[in-house]
Design a protein around this motif. Structure first.
Motif, short mmCIF file in Angstrom:
data_model
loop_
_atom_site.label_atom_id
_atom_site.label_comp_id
_atom_site.label_asym_id
_atom_site.label_seq_id
_atom_site.Cartn_x
_atom_site.Cartn_y
_atom_site.Cartn_z
N VAL A 163 0.80 -1.22 0.00
CA VAL A 163 0.00 0.00 0.00
C VAL A 163 0.83 1.28 0.00
N LEU A 164 1.82 1.38 0.88
CA LEU A 164 2.51 2.65 1.10
C LEU A 164 3.13 3.26 -0.15
N PRO A 165 3.76 2.49 -1.05
CA PRO A 165 4.35 3.14 -2.23
C PRO A 165 3.33 3.73 -3.19
N PHE A 166 2.06 3.32 -3.06
CA PHE A 166 1.09 3.68 -4.09
C PHE A 166 -0.02 4.61 -3.61
N ILE A 167 -0.12 4.85 -2.31
CA ILE A 167 -1.12 5.77 -1.79
C ILE A 167 -0.39 6.97 -1.18
N ARG A 168 -0.42 8.07 -1.89
CA ARG A 168 0.28 9.27 -1.45
C ARG A 168 -0.65 10.47 -1.29
N SER A 169 -1.87 10.33 -1.74
CA SER A 169 -2.79 11.48 -1.74
C SER A 169 -3.43 11.72 -0.37
N VAL A 170 -3.43 10.70 0.50
CA VAL A 170 -3.96 10.86 1.85
C VAL A 170 -2.98 10.23 2.83
N PRO A 171 -2.98 10.66 4.09
CA PRO A 171 -2.11 10.03 5.09
C PRO A 171 -2.51 8.58 5.31
N VAL A 172 -1.50 7.72 5.46
CA VAL A 172 -1.73 6.31 5.75
C VAL A 172 -1.03 5.96 7.06
N PHE A 173 -1.80 5.48 8.03
CA PHE A 173 -1.26 5.10 9.32
C PHE A 173 -1.15 3.57 9.39
N VAL A 174 -0.08 3.09 10.00
CA VAL A 174 0.15 1.65 10.08
C VAL A 174 -0.23 1.13 11.47
N ALA A 175 -0.63 -0.13 11.52
CA ALA A 175 -1.05 -0.73 12.79
C ALA A 175 -0.83 -2.24 12.74
N GLY A 176 -0.63 -2.81 13.91
CA GLY A 176 -0.50 -4.26 14.00
C GLY A 176 0.88 -4.70 14.45
N GLY A 177 0.99 -5.14 15.69
CA GLY A 177 2.26 -5.67 16.19
C GLY A 177 3.30 -4.63 16.53
N LEU A 178 2.92 -3.37 16.63
CA LEU A 178 3.88 -2.31 16.89
C LEU A 178 4.05 -2.11 18.39
N GLY A 179 5.30 -2.17 18.86
CA GLY A 179 5.55 -2.01 20.27
C GLY A 179 6.79 -1.20 20.60
N ARG A 180 7.57 -0.85 19.57
CA ARG A 180 8.80 -0.09 19.79
C ARG A 180 8.92 1.03 18.77
N GLY A 181 9.66 2.07 19.15
CA GLY A 181 9.82 3.24 18.30
C GLY A 181 10.60 2.98 17.03
N GLU A 182 11.57 2.03 17.10
CA GLU A 182 12.35 1.74 15.90
C GLU A 182 11.46 1.20 14.78
N ALA A 183 10.46 0.38 15.16
CA ALA A 183 9.56 -0.18 14.15
C ALA A 183 8.70 0.93 13.55
N ILE A 184 8.21 1.82 14.39
CA ILE A 184 7.43 2.95 13.88
C ILE A 184 8.27 3.76 12.90
N LEU A 185 9.51 4.04 13.26
CA LEU A 185 10.42 4.79 12.39
C LEU A 185 10.56 4.12 11.03
#
Length: 375
Positions: free
Chosen positions: A200-222
């Motif tokens: 999804v991320l490389p092809f949707i640029r016209s609206v903000p896309v937020f990620v979710a699922g299994g995130l627990g540390r800042g490095e992964a968010i980065l």
């Protein structure tokens, strides 16, 4: 006695050099962290600008958990809290929104289930209360609901489990998307976030896309921000926070658990679909398997029609989430949790969780620019 022209003792000179070196090191380290923090702010600027929050960190909407206390704590700490409407009726939702607004002056959102029979009324409640963001979850949102939200001055957010649906939702007018991987807790899709992000991320640029699922540390968010995400949504870590109203036994189960304990519900017979839900394995999950087996047997013996058997399976978990979250029955209730549960080692205040995530992301950027630098 030394005269005025005697050189300073050698020890004093070395101490002075060491102090100067340490001061220069501290200055350089502070400058590196400031630069890294500025870069992080740039990376999620689309998300913070869209949400109106200091950090582009959303709280996942969790039934019985994402209520006024947790939502206001997340927003007050610089994140973006999201109320879980769930099965609330309009009057009850209005009360919860007002109670949350009394606890924070920061923006927050409301999550509405698209299958709710009074969805239109719930949208009107949000707009009347000046809620800035409405999240539509649990299915493809109807076009009239999206238009009503936007016409009312709020922003519409929807979930996209695949690129084709993400494009469709953008055409329908949603203002932002959340892509949630199968690592998440609660109701889940079939694809991991690592794959979904690449789709999804490389092809949707016209609206903000937020990620979710299994995130627990800042490095992964980065890492996802650098792939083009606008921010991240977390649920499991906040469910075990100090401000969460979840029972102490519920939070203790999160602290004890590891990633392998958070499993998706198993479907025993393809004739009777089971909506996949990820939670901690316990006596309840084992009893559900036995219940499915017994229900299939009774169907084959002619005791149930197919429709009756399906309802018998679907009703097994009725009320079980509340039993776990509110009553603390973590053996028989539904302890919904994502695989990031293994990263929870203690119950922390929401502000400490968010600060930790931000610091981890900043640390990662500093290490990249200064690989020999010790944190």
């Amino acid at each position: 006695m030394m005269d005025d022209f005697s050189p300073p003792p050698e020890g004093n000179e070395q101490a002075h050099d060491t102090a100067a070196h340490d001061a220069a090191h501290d200055t350089a380290r502070s400058a590196a962290r400031s630069a890294a923090r500025a870069r992080l702010d740039r990376l999620w600027s689309a998300g913070t600008g869209f949400l109106g929050s200091r950090y582009a960190i959303l709280g996942g909407a969790m039934s019985w958990v994402s209520e006024r206390n947790l939502v206001s704590a997340i927003s007050n700490a610089g994140g973006f809290g999201v109320l879980a409407c769930g099965a609330m009726e309009p009057d009850r939702l209005a009360e919860e929104i007002a109670a949350t607004q009394a606890m924070t002056s920061r923006p927050f959102g409301v999550n509405l289930i698209t299958m709710h029979p009074r969805l239109d009324d719930l949208v009107r409640v949000c707009l009347a209360a000046k809620v800035t963001h409405v999240v539509l979850a649990g299915g493809i949102p109807p076009g009239p609901a999206i238009r009503a939200i936007k016409d009312g001055g709020a922003r519409a957010i929807a979930f996209a489990p695949a690129l084709v649906l993400a494009k469709r939702l953008v055409r329908m007018g949603v203002d932002a998307l959340v892509i949630e991987g199968a690592e998440a807790g609660g109701h889940i899709g079939p694809v991991s976030l690592t794959v979904l992000a690449q789709e999804v991320l490389p092809f949707i640029r016209s609206v903000p896309v937020f990620v979710a699922g299994g995130l627990g540390r800042g490095e992964a968010i980065l890492s996802y921000l650098e792939q083009g995400a606008a921010g991240a949504q977390l649920g499991t870590r906040f469910a075990a926070s100090a401000e969460s109203i979840a029972h102490d036994r519920f939070k203790a189960a999160f602290v004890r658990a590891n990633a392998r304990d958070a499993v998706a519900s198993i479907q025993l017979d393809e004739r009777f679909p089971v909506i996949p839900v990820r939670g901690l394995t316990n006596e309840g999950t084992r009893a559900f398997l036995r219940h499915q087996g017994e229900t299939v047997r009774r169907f084959l013996d002619g005791e149930f029609t197919r429709e009756q058997a399906q309802l018998e399976i679907e009703h097994f978990w009725a009320g079980s989430l509340r039993r776990a979250v509110i009553d603390g029955d973590v053996e028989n209730g539904s302890v919904m949790a994502g695989q990031s549960v293994g990263m929870i080692s203690a119950v922390q205040p929401v502000a400490a969780i968010i600060a930790e995530l931000v610091e981890q992301a900043v640390d990662a950027l500093v290490r990249r620019d200064n690989p020999a630098e010790e944190m």
